[in-house]
Write an enzyme that holds these catalytic residues in place. Structure first.
Site, PDB file in Angstrom:
ATOM      1  N   ASP A 253       0.861  -1.176   0.000  1.00  0.00           N
ATOM      2  CA  ASP A 253       0.000   0.000   0.000  1.00  0.00           C
ATOM      3  C   ASP A 253       0.902   1.233   0.000  1.00  0.00           C
ATOM      4  O   ASP A 253       2.129   1.131   0.116  1.00  0.00           O
ATOM      5  CB  ASP A 253      -0.928  -0.022   1.215  1.00  0.00           C
ATOM      6  CG  ASP A 253      -2.215   0.759   0.960  1.00  0.00           C
ATOM      7  OD1 ASP A 253      -2.228   1.640   0.072  1.00  0.00           O
ATOM      8  OD2 ASP A 253      -3.218   0.495   1.649  1.00  0.00           O
ATOM      9  N   TRP A 254       0.301   2.395  -0.126  1.00  0.00           N
ATOM     10  CA  TRP A 254       1.046   3.646  -0.264  1.00  0.00           C
ATOM     11  C   TRP A 254       2.027   3.807   0.911  1.00  0.00           C
ATOM     12  O   TRP A 254       1.613   3.929   2.047  1.00  0.00           O
ATOM     13  CB  TRP A 254       0.075   4.821  -0.315  1.00  0.00           C
ATOM     14  CG  TRP A 254       0.718   6.160  -0.492  1.00  0.00           C
ATOM     15  CD1 TRP A 254       1.231   6.951   0.494  1.00  0.00           C
ATOM     16  CD2 TRP A 254       0.901   6.870  -1.715  1.00  0.00           C
ATOM     17  NE1 TRP A 254       1.732   8.108  -0.033  1.00  0.00           N
ATOM     18  CE2 TRP A 254       1.542   8.091  -1.386  1.00  0.00           C
ATOM     19  CE3 TRP A 254       0.603   6.605  -3.040  1.00  0.00           C
ATOM     20  CZ2 TRP A 254       1.871   9.041  -2.364  1.00  0.00           C
ATOM     21  CZ3 TRP A 254       0.932   7.556  -4.006  1.00  0.00           C
ATOM     22  CH2 TRP A 254       1.558   8.760  -3.663  1.00  0.00           C
TER      23      TRP A 254
END
Length: 769
Positions: free
Chosen positions: A292-293
């Site tokens: 994820d980011w």
């Protein structure tokens, strides 16, 4: 360089220069061929270029169009970037792809990824609202249309569906999933994967690589606070949180995304048990795992990595293939391999999976994947997609209350008062995750009502702001009351702005924000005193606690955020052009103090009994929800009878054995309508505590007035199984209770028994660590 690798390199170079190429649609890329391509290209790459395949660079947009960070195109030309995030547009992606296949050393094409959550330019109902349709086919159609649009703009990969189970409506990201139930979540996970990826193979130009996220337990964040930690027991993990992910894997999902929150002390980005032991070894998943980011860098504030290099080591050896946005792999991974701290094989395996995904998409045959400006103009915001959005929006609306048949409103009204801060809010009509959407595409509730009543006077006042208690802003409550008194009927549109429920948008209350309740109370009382109908439409991305409205409003409608056709879909319901049949995918509490509140809870030794003080309940509110999971009303009525298992006693000799269940449903009203027939099961006595009931089947059926239909379900051994004391998945002998009806509070019941020995459906999973 192998002969095969040389041929690939020369072929891609010729293609980039405009030479004829193999047509991906004419020559589907089989898994075996994808393996051969990946192996051949991998052999060409240096260590730095292999690491480059693992790097996903974020894009952006300014007034001139898509942008990339400084040095981005140079990184593409030197083979140091494998994919881009949030960079789209036919011309832009073709230009960047040309740099990769024409100017980079080995001509490896790029992947372009985007969060296509509930539409690209045509925005469909938010996923939680779409789940209220209780119709996975609706979700599949919407995802298919979204894939058609996004792929026309050069996108290959979507970071959807989110399949996290969420039992706390304070968590803002409940809006992105299918709610609280693992069975419903699994069915919608499968449907959305099929929709995004299509059924004709990844080489089809409209296919997107789907992503099951966030693996796993993100929805269990304590206090409903986004990014927070959560404690999940081993049995709960397998019974509740993992089933939708396993369903997505079985549906062929191409990628998984690691989650933010820790599972038993280890964040998924560093959790080898989760990403390798479970995902790859137990489930045999062969696709990509993406972070994820900045999820890899965040292993440092989690406290399990002291440096960026430590974070890179933990992530890649756990099984994270692609580093989204934080470039930890880019700065540290090659050095770790050269120092002997990370095996070369770990990087090779990850890079090979990236190359294999590109091969499956056919990008080594046609790196442009059929993307043209003409196709983009034709497919994006196509009229057929808007029509689909309207149909999906109507199917997602839930009628919560309808006293004295307040709804449907008559189209003969001469004047209609539309009141509330969200009634003319285009942005909130669309909801959140609107990367490619444009506000001007949205039909608001006000616009939809005006279109439905072309000959009437439709007047509008906001009354109060959506998010403050300052009633002096705007016309104010007194003006709204006067408008309602003067009109033949009133529609109040209340709830949350789109930014109030999404990522990083947790709330500590579930009340109507700002002064909206005060506005509603004044207007509803004034309309009631004048003997005029008043309906309340809620717009929101989470369940809201609205006990006053439930007790006092003539009609209460949950509309969620329905997308570009929000206003038209709501008008169709309010005026009876469509009979609502949506059902709640999450339990609605009376007060936030009841949270977490979900229907499939385990029982206690002292279940709530009104007459017994020393049982599990509250002093100040009932223990029951405001509205139960699966609840929703209609403009007609339905009756249930004759719930019957196909046998009173059944023996499950193998996992293939089944039990039939049937129930008769009759439309007892005067209008045709859809009913969502729901089947629930309880294991009456097991060796571990089981839920009080669990959804195990549902059918959305259309019935004419007076029509009776026998609805049939099939229960598999898997539907009755649970993780036993030794964590094997088993079906134990004993009695089971069935319920069928229109919600999780269904009262019609029947029983059957399982005889014989305990059946082992699946062996114990790898030890939880």
């Amino acid at each position: 360089m192998t002969a095969r690798a040389t041929a690939l390199t020369l072929g891609l170079s010729a293609l980039a220069l405009g030479a004829p190429a193999a047509r991906a649609q004419e020559r589907p890329v089989t898994p075996a061929r994808a393996d051969r391509i990946a192996d051949s290209v991998l052999a060409l790459l240096s260590l730095d270029e292999k690491v480059g395949q693992l790097i996903q660079m974020p894009g952006g947009r300014d007034q001139t169009g898509p942008t990339v960070p400084a040095g981005g195109e140079d990184a593409v030309r030197t083979g140091r970037i494998g994919s881009f995030l949030s960079f789209w547009g036919a011309d832009a992606t073709r230009r960047m792809q040309r740099a990769a296949v024409e100017q980079s050393p080995h001509h490896v094409p790029l992947l372009f990824a985007l969060d296509v959550i509930h539409g690209f330019r045509t925005i469909f109902p938010e996923p939680l609202g779409e789940a209220a349709s209780f119709d996975p086919a609706t979700a599949e159609r919407d995802a298919r249309a979204a894939a058609v649009e996004a792929s026309a703009a050069g996108i290959h990969w979507t970071f959807a569906p989110m399949v996290d189970i969420a039992r706390d409506p304070r968590w803002g990201r409940v809006v992105e999933g299918a709610g609280e139930d693992p069975y419903l979540g699994a069915r919608f996970a499968e449907a959305r994967v099929r929709g995004f990826q299509g059924d004709s193979g990844f080489t089809a130009p409209t296919a997107l690589l789907a992503t099951a996220k966030h693996f796993v337990g993100y929805g269990a964040s304590e206090g409903g606070r986004d990014y927070n930690t959560g404690e999940i027991g081993e049995r709960t993990l397998w019974d509740v949180y993992l089933p939708p992910f396993e369903a997505a894997e079985r549906a062929g999902v191409a990628t998984f995304m690691a989650g933010f929150s820790a599972v038993d002390g280890t964040p998924p980005h560093a959790n080898r048990w989760l990403l390798t032991d479970v995902l790859r070894d137990r489930w045999h998943f062969g696709g990509l795992v993406v972070s994820d980011w900045e999820g890899i860098r965040e292993l440092m504030p989690h406290g399990i990595a002291a440096t960026r290099a430590d974070a890179a080591l933990r992530a890649v050896t756990a099984g994270v293939d692609v580093d989204m946005s934080d470039n930890v792999y880019g700065t540290d991974l090659a050095a770790l391999v050269r120092a002997g701290r990370v095996p070369q094989a770990a990087v090779d395996s990850a890079a090979r999976r990236v190359l294999r995904a590109k091969a499956l998409l056919g990008l080594f045959d046609d790196p442009y994947h059929g993307v043209t400006a003409e196709r983009e103009r034709r497919d994006v915001l196509a009229p057929a997609h808007r029509a689909l959005a309207r149909a999906s929006g109507r199917a997602s609306v839930v009628l919560l209350e309808n006293r004295d048949n307040t709804l449907p409103l008559s189209k003969a009204v001469r004047s209609l008062a539309v009141i509330g801060p969200l009634a003319d809010d285009r942005r909130s009509s669309l909801g959140n995750w609107l990367l490619a959407a444009e506000d001007r595409d949205a039909v608001t509730v006000l616009a939809g009502l005006r279109a439905a009543l072309p000959g009437a006077r439709v007047s509008y006042l906001a009354g109060v702001p959506a998010d403050t208690v300052d009633a002096r802003v705007g016309p104010g409550i007194d003006s709204a009351v006067a408008l309602a008194r003067a009109a033949d009927a009133t529609v109040l549109v209340l709830g949350e702005r789109e930014y109030m429920s999404a990522e990083a948008s947790s709330r500590s209350t579930l009340d109507l924000p700002g002064a909206q309740l005060a506005l509603a109370q004044a207007v509803v009382r004034a309309a009631r005193a004048a003997g005029k109908p008043a309906a309340v439409v809620l717009m929101n991305g989470r369940p809201l606690s609205t006990p006053w409205l439930a007790d006092s409003a003539g009609a209460l409608v949950e509309s969620w955020f329905l997308g570009v056709e929000h206003g038209n879909a709501v008008a169709d319901v309010l005026f009876g052009d469509y009979n609502p049949a949506g059902r709640l995918p999450m339990t609605v509490p009376r007060a936030v103090g009841q949270v977490p509140l979900y229907y499939n809870h385990a029982n206690t030794g002292r279940p709530a009994v009104a007459a017994d003080h020393f049982t599990s309940k509250y002093l100040d509110v009932p223990w029951t929800p405001l509205y139960p999971f699966g609840y929703g009303r209609s403009y007609t009525t339905f009756a249930y009878r004759a719930l019957r298992p196909s046998a009173d006693t059944v023996r499950f000799g193998s996992a293939r054995d089944t039990l039939g269940v049937s129930v008769e449903v009759t439309n007892t009203g005067a209008r045709a309508g859809d009913e969502v027939v729901q089947l629930y099961v309880r294991d009456d006595a097991a060796r571990v505590v089981r839920p009080v009931r669990e959804l195990k089947g549902f059918r959305r059926v259309s019935l004419r007035p007076g029509e009776t239909r026998t609805v049939r379900f099939t229960l598999r051994a898997e539907d009755l199984a649970f993780y036993g004391l030794d964590m094997r998945r088993v079906v134990e002998p004993g009695t089971f209770t069935l319920w069928a009806g229109g919600s999780s509070a269904a009262a019609l019941e029947a029983k059957f028994a399982v005889a014989g020995d305990t059946l082992v459906v699946a062996p114990a999973p790898p030890p939880y660590r």
